[in-house]
Every structure is written in C-alpha cells, then in structure tokens.
Design an enzyme around this catalytic site. Structure first.
Site, PDB file in Angstrom:
ATOM      1  N   SER A  38       0.821  -1.214   0.000  1.00  0.00           N
ATOM      2  CA  SER A  38       0.000   0.000   0.000  1.00  0.00           C
ATOM      3  C   SER A  38       0.856   1.266   0.000  1.00  0.00           C
ATOM      4  O   SER A  38       2.028   1.254   0.392  1.00  0.00           O
ATOM      5  CB  SER A  38      -0.917   0.010   1.224  1.00  0.00           C
ATOM      6  OG  SER A  38      -1.657  -1.193   1.296  1.00  0.00           O
TER       7      SER A  38
HETATM    8  N1  SAM Z   1       0.091  -4.122   3.880  1.00  0.00           N
HETATM    9  C1  SAM Z   1       0.624  -5.027   2.881  1.00  0.00           C
HETATM   10  C2  SAM Z   1       2.086  -4.707   2.617  1.00  0.00           C
HETATM   11  O1  SAM Z   1       2.664  -3.950   3.407  1.00  0.00           O
HETATM   12  O2  SAM Z   1       2.630  -5.248   1.650  1.00  0.00           O
HETATM   13  C3  SAM Z   1      -0.153  -4.931   1.601  1.00  0.00           C
HETATM   14  C4  SAM Z   1      -1.324  -5.776   1.603  1.00  0.00           C
HETATM   15  S1  SAM Z   1      -2.136  -5.897   0.063  1.00  0.00           S
HETATM   16  C5  SAM Z   1      -2.816  -4.297  -0.156  1.00  0.00           C
HETATM   17  C6  SAM Z   1      -3.527  -6.870   0.595  1.00  0.00           C
HETATM   18  C7  SAM Z   1      -3.162  -8.294   0.939  1.00  0.00           C
HETATM   19  O3  SAM Z   1      -4.301  -8.924   1.513  1.00  0.00           O
HETATM   20  C8  SAM Z   1      -2.783  -9.129  -0.287  1.00  0.00           C
HETATM   21  O4  SAM Z   1      -1.527  -9.704  -0.098  1.00  0.00           O
HETATM   22  C9  SAM Z   1      -3.876 -10.196  -0.350  1.00  0.00           C
HETATM   23  O5  SAM Z   1      -3.426 -11.428  -0.834  1.00  0.00           O
HETATM   24  C10 SAM Z   1      -4.283 -10.265   1.118  1.00  0.00           C
HETATM   25  N2  SAM Z   1      -5.603 -10.843   1.347  1.00  0.00           N
HETATM   26  C11 SAM Z   1      -6.762 -10.626   0.654  1.00  0.00           C
HETATM   27  N3  SAM Z   1      -7.754 -11.354   1.194  1.00  0.00           N
HETATM   28  C12 SAM Z   1      -7.216 -12.045   2.232  1.00  0.00           C
HETATM   29  C13 SAM Z   1      -7.745 -12.985   3.169  1.00  0.00           C
HETATM   30  N4  SAM Z   1      -9.029 -13.351   3.161  1.00  0.00           N
HETATM   31  N5  SAM Z   1      -6.914 -13.493   4.078  1.00  0.00           N
HETATM   32  C14 SAM Z   1      -5.602 -13.135   4.122  1.00  0.00           C
HETATM   33  N6  SAM Z   1      -5.046 -12.267   3.270  1.00  0.00           N
HETATM   34  C15 SAM Z   1      -5.852 -11.713   2.339  1.00  0.00           C
END
Ligand code: SAM
Length: 226
Positions: free
Chosen positions: A73
C-alpha cells in the site's frame, strides 16, 4: 534485530535519503505526527519489500506492485491507518493481509507481538524470508483465510485490515479485546471508507467513519469471491 538505521551512502539518493523525503513530504506534510510511527517509517527499508522496483518507485507516493495482482500500500495510507489504530508498545495485533510484509515490519517495531495472516502462500513465504533476514522475531505468520480473523490467537488489542471488506463479521469483532481498535476499509469493491471500531466493553462497540480510501479486495469467507 538488524535494521538499516545508518547511512547507506553519501549521495542524496541513498535509501536513507529517500526514506527521509518520504517521511517529510508524504507523512509529516499530511498530519502524521506520531513520533514512534514516523521513526518506524524512517527505519524500515521499504525498497526491500518492493521486488524489482527502483528506489524512486519504492519510495513513491503510491502503491507498488508485488505480483499476484497485489500491492504494497501507499506509505501514507499505511501511516494513516496505523496512527488511527493508536498502537501501544504492549499491544498484540492481528494484521489481515501480510502482502510483502512491509506493514508487518512497521508493526513489529511499534507493538509487542504481530499475528499476520495471508491467503497467497507464495507472498507469505517471501514476506517471511524478508522479515527473517531483517531479524524480526515478534511476528507469527499464518497462511490462510484472514477474513475470519485468527480466533485461536485472540483477543487482540488491534486488528488491521490490509484489504477492503464488504463488512466486518461478528466473528472478527469478537476477537477485539476490551479497549481494542479495529481499522478496516469497508465498502464496495471500488471504493471504501476507513472505519474504526472500538470495543467499549464486553457488549458495546463504537464505530466511526474516518474518510474515503481505496484498497484491493478482501478474499475468503467474508470477502469477495470474484
Ligand atoms: N500491507 C501489505 C504490505 O505492506 O505489503 C499490503 C497488503 S495488500 C494491499 C492486501 C493483501 O491482503 C494481499 O496480499 C492479499 O493477498 C491479502 N488478502 C486478501 N484477502 C485475504 C484474506 N481473506 N486473508 C488473508 N489475506 C488476504
């Protein structure tokens, strides 16, 4: 812990310099003023969490692609959420969506223990390797569906969603400790509001809308399926 706290080069374009500019121009300029949080942003080497990105991209004012259709993000978005979570050094925190592990590394410097769930096993493996390389020892990672939280490790002092949820289910709200704060982008797939839910006591929750945001969609039992 091994952190890249010293000067990494003499020019104006070392990772240290990029971080200083990111903190001043993107965070302090937008009313991020929590000193511990700003310090964590100065210390964590964001570029190591952005595989293949040049420094100007890794430290740019935007999300960065990390593969599998996911992003790390925008720095400001992470800072806003973490500041609004009012984190304390003794907190146990659940992070839903490890992604690259960048926010996990920030959290690891701010709180006692981080529990982080990621649904894409390859992303979690890379994040784990980076965190291990940096000597981060207070993170427990889990490959799985974080949309149900992590009931076995709760209750948590804070729960941070890194992906946008259509709603926050009771099963996750129940994992908030009394006084605990949950921060999540909630809304449609295309746009959301940053919501803070606070557990006031055993029965009562308060909820505030902090403003608009856009995150990638949450998957899993309480996320989007397509
Ligand atoms: N804050 C993170 C970083 O510093 O890199 C970025 C996160 S990214 C915007 C959102 C993440 O949420 C993705 O890696 C995605 O695979 C994960 N995600 C989506 N749905 C999820 C779920 N139900 N359980 C766990 N992870 C999930």
């Amino acid at each position: 812990m091994i952190w890249f706290a010293g000067k990494e080069g003499g020019s104006q374009n070392s990772p240290d310099d990029w971080r200083e500019r990111m903190v001043a121009g993107q965070l302090e300029a937008r009313k991020i003023n929590d000193a511990r949080l700003l310090d964590a942003f100065r210390q964590v080497p964001r570029h190591l969490f952005c595989p293949g990105a040049e420094l100007d991209d890794a430290y740019g004012d935007h999300p960065v692609d990390i593969g599998f259709g996911q992003t790390v993000s925008q720095p400001y978005m992470i800072a806003w959420m973490l500041q609004e979570a009012r984190l304390k050094a003794a907190d146990r925190v659940l992070e839903i969506g490890t992604g690259s592990g960048y926010q996990t590394a920030l959290l690891s410097r701010l709180v006692h223990r981080v529990f982080s769930v990621e649904c894409i096993p390859d992303l979690l493996a890379s994040a784990r390797a980076r965190l291990e390389e940096l000597g981060v020892a207070n993170v427990e990672p889990l490959a799985g569906d974080g949309s149900v939280g992590w009931p076995e490790r709760g209750p948590f002092d804070a729960i941070i969603y890194s992906a946008a949820a259509p709603e926050i289910p009771d099963v996750v709200k129940h994992q908030l400790a009394i006084g605990g704060r949950l921060l999540a982008p909630v809304g449609s797939r295309m746009s959301q509001s940053l919501v803070r839910i606070v557990r006031v006591d055993g029965k009562k929750l308060s909820e505030e809308n902090l403003g608009g945001c856009v995150f990638v969609p949450l998957r899993g039992a309480y996320g989007w399926s397509d």
